[in-house]
Design a protein around this motif. Structure first.
Motif, mmCIF file in Angstrom:
data_model
loop_
_atom_site.group_PDB
_atom_site.id
_atom_site.type_symbol
_atom_site.label_atom_id
_atom_site.label_comp_id
_atom_site.label_asym_id
_atom_site.label_seq_id
_atom_site.Cartn_x
_atom_site.Cartn_y
_atom_site.Cartn_z
ATOM 1 N N GLY A 148 0.783 -1.229 0.000
ATOM 2 C CA GLY A 148 0.000 0.000 0.000
ATOM 3 C C GLY A 148 0.815 1.280 0.000
ATOM 4 N N GLU A 149 2.151 1.176 -0.006
ATOM 5 C CA GLU A 149 3.003 2.376 -0.052
ATOM 6 C C GLU A 149 2.972 2.972 -1.461
ATOM 7 N N TYR A 150 3.236 4.275 -1.551
ATOM 8 C CA TYR A 150 3.338 4.912 -2.854
ATOM 9 C C TYR A 150 4.679 4.574 -3.488
ATOM 10 N N LYS A 151 4.676 4.326 -4.803
ATOM 11 C CA LYS A 151 5.897 4.017 -5.531
ATOM 12 C C LYS A 151 5.764 4.539 -6.943
ATOM 13 N N LEU A 152 6.905 4.649 -7.647
ATOM 14 C CA LEU A 152 6.878 5.035 -9.045
ATOM 15 C C LEU A 152 6.376 3.865 -9.878
ATOM 16 N N ALA A 153 5.648 4.161 -10.937
ATOM 17 C CA ALA A 153 5.098 3.122 -11.788
ATOM 18 C C ALA A 153 6.214 2.362 -12.497
ATOM 19 N N HIS A 154 6.027 1.075 -12.703
ATOM 20 C CA HIS A 154 6.964 0.192 -13.409
ATOM 21 C C HIS A 154 8.309 0.081 -12.709
ATOM 22 N N ARG A 155 8.304 0.205 -11.376
ATOM 23 C CA ARG A 155 9.528 0.051 -10.598
ATOM 24 C C ARG A 155 9.212 -0.764 -9.358
ATOM 25 N N ALA A 156 10.232 -1.390 -8.816
ATOM 26 C CA ALA A 156 10.042 -2.195 -7.611
ATOM 27 C C ALA A 156 9.712 -1.283 -6.431
ATOM 28 N N CYS A 157 8.921 -1.792 -5.508
ATOM 29 C CA CYS A 157 8.529 -1.034 -4.324
ATOM 30 C C CYS A 157 9.725 -0.941 -3.390
ATOM 31 N N ALA A 158 10.000 0.268 -2.883
ATOM 32 C CA ALA A 158 11.128 0.467 -1.977
ATOM 33 C C ALA A 158 10.828 -0.086 -0.590
ATOM 34 N N ASN A 163 15.661 -7.546 -1.973
ATOM 35 C CA ASN A 163 15.622 -7.997 -0.595
ATOM 36 C C ASN A 163 15.703 -6.777 0.316
ATOM 37 N N THR A 164 14.653 -6.549 1.132
ATOM 38 C CA THR A 164 14.602 -5.345 1.972
ATOM 39 C C THR A 164 14.684 -5.693 3.456
#
Length: 60
Positions: A35-45, A57-58
């Motif tokens: 549910g976090e905001y992220k840039l489109a077409h990129r992995a979620c930070a 791996n986070t």
């Protein structure tokens, strides 16, 4: 050599330049996993997911 017949006014000059320097905000989408905001077409930070798989791996 071509030479302008009249001086370009400040208003006309500034109208021409006004649209060039406008910046657009990046389009943010919500991660379907966390549910976090992220840039489109990129992995979620936050969770490291992209297209339903873990690609980053986070663990901390």
């Amino acid at each position: 050599m071509a030479v302008p017949k009249r001086k370009t006014s400040k208003a006309r000059r500034d109208k021409r330049r006004s649209s060039v320097w406008k910046l657009s905000a990046p389009a943010l989408v919500t991660c379907p996993n966390c549910g976090e905001y992220k840039l489109a077409h990129r992995a979620c930070a936050a969770c490291g997911m992209y297209k339903g798989r873990v690609v980053v791996n986070t663990e901390a």
